[in-house]
Scaffold this active site. Structure first.
Site, mmCIF file in Angstrom:
data_model
loop_
_atom_site.group_PDB
_atom_site.id
_atom_site.type_symbol
_atom_site.label_atom_id
_atom_site.label_comp_id
_atom_site.label_asym_id
_atom_site.label_seq_id
_atom_site.Cartn_x
_atom_site.Cartn_y
_atom_site.Cartn_z
ATOM 1 N N HIS A 87 -2.597 -5.026 -10.411
ATOM 2 C CA HIS A 87 -3.414 -3.940 -10.940
ATOM 3 C C HIS A 87 -3.708 -4.164 -12.419
ATOM 4 C CE1 HIS A 87 -3.308 -0.867 -7.670
ATOM 5 N NE2 HIS A 87 -2.254 -1.578 -7.304
ATOM 6 N N CYS B 225 0.865 -1.179 0.000
ATOM 7 C CA CYS B 225 0.000 0.000 0.000
ATOM 8 C C CYS B 225 0.900 1.227 0.000
ATOM 9 C CB CYS B 225 -0.937 0.010 1.207
ATOM 10 S SG CYS B 225 -2.030 1.457 1.258
ATOM 11 N N GLU C 15 -10.294 -0.255 -5.436
ATOM 12 C CA GLU C 15 -9.316 -1.094 -4.758
ATOM 13 C C GLU C 15 -9.923 -2.437 -4.377
ATOM 14 O OE1 GLU C 15 -6.402 0.336 -2.030
ATOM 15 O OE2 GLU C 15 -7.091 2.405 -2.267
ATOM 16 N N GLY D 88 -1.799 2.065 -7.124
ATOM 17 C CA GLY D 88 -2.521 2.308 -8.373
ATOM 18 C C GLY D 88 -1.869 3.403 -9.200
ATOM 19 N N CYS E 29 -4.839 5.949 -4.229
ATOM 20 C CA CYS E 29 -4.219 4.623 -4.162
ATOM 21 C C CYS E 29 -2.796 4.766 -4.678
ATOM 22 C CB CYS E 29 -5.001 3.619 -5.011
ATOM 23 S SG CYS E 29 -4.253 1.971 -5.054
#
Length: 274
Positions: free
Chosen positions: A151, A74, A200, A212, A209
């Protein structure tokens, strides 16, 4: 048992941080994580972050989404933890060891090397991850990359008009992604600027994010759409993403820079959530 916590956020992507580096806490499972993350009956957050001792780095960071599922990385939480730690550190995550360093009101994070092989995402079967022959209601010609988390990235004319609250869960749970997927919907605004919204995995729509932003930027760089240093603007604000060499064989790490904020501190009774 009374347990202290720190509430933090990175561009509105918010976390409950539990620091177990010096004092051991009872085991965290999916049920406890989801109960603490509940915004009506718990403390409320997108992710629960647990800091623990590490034999291989300065400390370990574990991340649980609001549904209780544990994930590998994260980026926004990494910046928050850097701010909390107060100095440069190597941090063990399930997605690999990353390097963090406070930078003004935020942090600079070496997120490690992106992985593009189909089985590193993973996908259900082999295909070119830079130009995938699939699509979902206008979200066509996507790319996939693993930046500690998996992703899928789609570029559209205007990401704000895409019903990501409807398409996000459909794509997240598509059989093509056996471990589910984070969904990125992006618009290229210039050679140095990308606008992005993210659904997410396990958390839904969030204001920002970090992984992301990293995933979207490196895909755009590989496709030659942007420069090697780009601003990614999410609903919560901007992040700067750098990738020194958009040739995957070069093995360059992604570097993310952006803000992080401590909101407040408190404590809770462990038995209320166990």
């Amino acid at each position: 048992m009374r347990v202290p916590f720190i509430k933090m956020h990175g561009l509105g992507n918010d976390f409950v941080v539990l620091d177990a580096r010096a004092e051991t806490l009872p085991p965290i499972n999916a049920r406890v994580a989801a109960a603490l993350a509940d915004r009506r009956e718990g403390i409320g957050c997108d992710q629960l972050v647990l800091l623990e001792p590490s034999a291989d780095a300065d400390f370990r960071m574990r991340i649980f989404n609001s549904d209780g599922s544990e994930v590998g990385a994260c980026g926004n939480a990494a910046r928050a933890v850097a701010l909390l730690h107060g100095s440069a550190a190597r941090v063990e995550t399930a997605g690999g060891i990353i390097a963090v360093e406070p930078d003004g009101g935020g942090a600079r994070v070496d997120m490690g090397r992106p992985r593009f092989d189909w089985d590193a995402i993973p996908l259900a079967y082999p295909m070119d991850t830079l130009s995938m022959p699939v699509g979902w209601e206008g979200m066509d010609n996507p790319a996939a990359v693993n930046v500690g988390n998996p992703h899928v990235v789609c570029f559209v004319e205007d990401c704000d008009t895409v019903p990501l609250d409807e398409l996000g869960p459909e794509i997240e749970n598509d059989p093509l992604f056996p471990e589910r997927i984070n969904v990125n919907c992006a618009t290229i605004e210039s050679r140095t600027r990308i606008r992005l919204r993210v659904w997410e995995r396990g958390a839904g729509l969030t204001r920002a994010c970090g992984t992301g932003a990293c995933a979207t930027a490196v895909v755009a760089m590989r496709r030659g759409l942007v420069e090697n240093r780009v601003t990614v603007v999410l609903p919560g604000g901007p992040l700067t993403i750098e990738w020194a060499d958009s040739n995957p064989a070069a093995g360059a790490s992604i570097v993310m820079t952006g803000p992080a904020t401590e909101a407040f501190r408190g404590s809770f009774e462990w038995d209320d959530y166990a």
